[in-house]
Write a protein that holds these residues in place. Structure first.
Motif: not given
Length: 191
Positions: A30-35, A106-108
């Protein structure tokens, strides 16, 4: 201890109590979605779609939104220089500063930008609401994962979300003015 530190520590410890071997792997995913890598891949896909629908203004908006969020996150980290939390073992390797959460910022910017661009091309309110709900859910999941993994304080995550939203909505306000002849909410007659 100040109220923000108390809040950060209590939430971090509460989220840390939720840790389990079965959740650790999914939270890393899940955290990779903000990479940066995922933001670039999503951005490239969106650029192709925007090019195909001939939305040149949308292309510039997307490029500025994503690159600006990344740059602002980097600069603010260098300015604030907040160390990573040490209350919980980190479940992923991190090397830079903690504030703000760059993944959340970045994901925002990425998911809000996509929702705003989709809303420009969709007719019905229902579809627009679904896009914004999906964006909000993805942003919340990325933010939660950063706290779960022990690499950010909750205030880092909240700040990342607010800064990413402020950047994205500020750009949207500058880029997308109502078309001439359309009525704004302020132009409706009062009853």
């Amino acid at each position: 201890m100040n109220p923000i530190s108390r809040f950060d520590e209590s939430v971090l410890m509460a989220v840390g109590n939720l840790r389990s071997a079965s959740l650790n792997g999914p939270m890393v995913n899940v955290t990779a979605l903000g990479s940066t890598t995922v933001a670039v891949l999503i951005g490239l896909a969106a650029l192709i779609v925007l090019w195909l629908v001939n939305d040149r203004l949308g292309i510039v908006f997307l490029l500025l939104s994503l690159s600006g969020a990344g740059l602002w996150s980097y600069l603010i980290k260098l300015w604030i220089r907040r160390d990573r939390p040490t209350l919980l073992p980190h479940l992923v390797e991190v090397t830079d500063f903690s504030y703000p959460s760059g993944h959340t910022m970045l994901s925002t910017a990425t998911f809000l930008t996509l929702a705003l661009l989709a809303a420009r091309h969709l007719r019905g309110w229902g579809a627009r609401v679904i896009f914004f709900l999906m964006a909000s859910l993805l942003i919340a999941l990325v933010g939660f994962s950063r706290v779960y993994l022990g690499v950010h304080y909750p205030s880092d995550v909240l700040s990342g979300a607010f800064l990413g939203a402020a950047w994205t909505f500020g750009l949207a306000a500058a880029f997308f003015q109502p078309k001439p002849g359309t009525r704004s909410a302020s132009s409706h007659p009062k009853s």
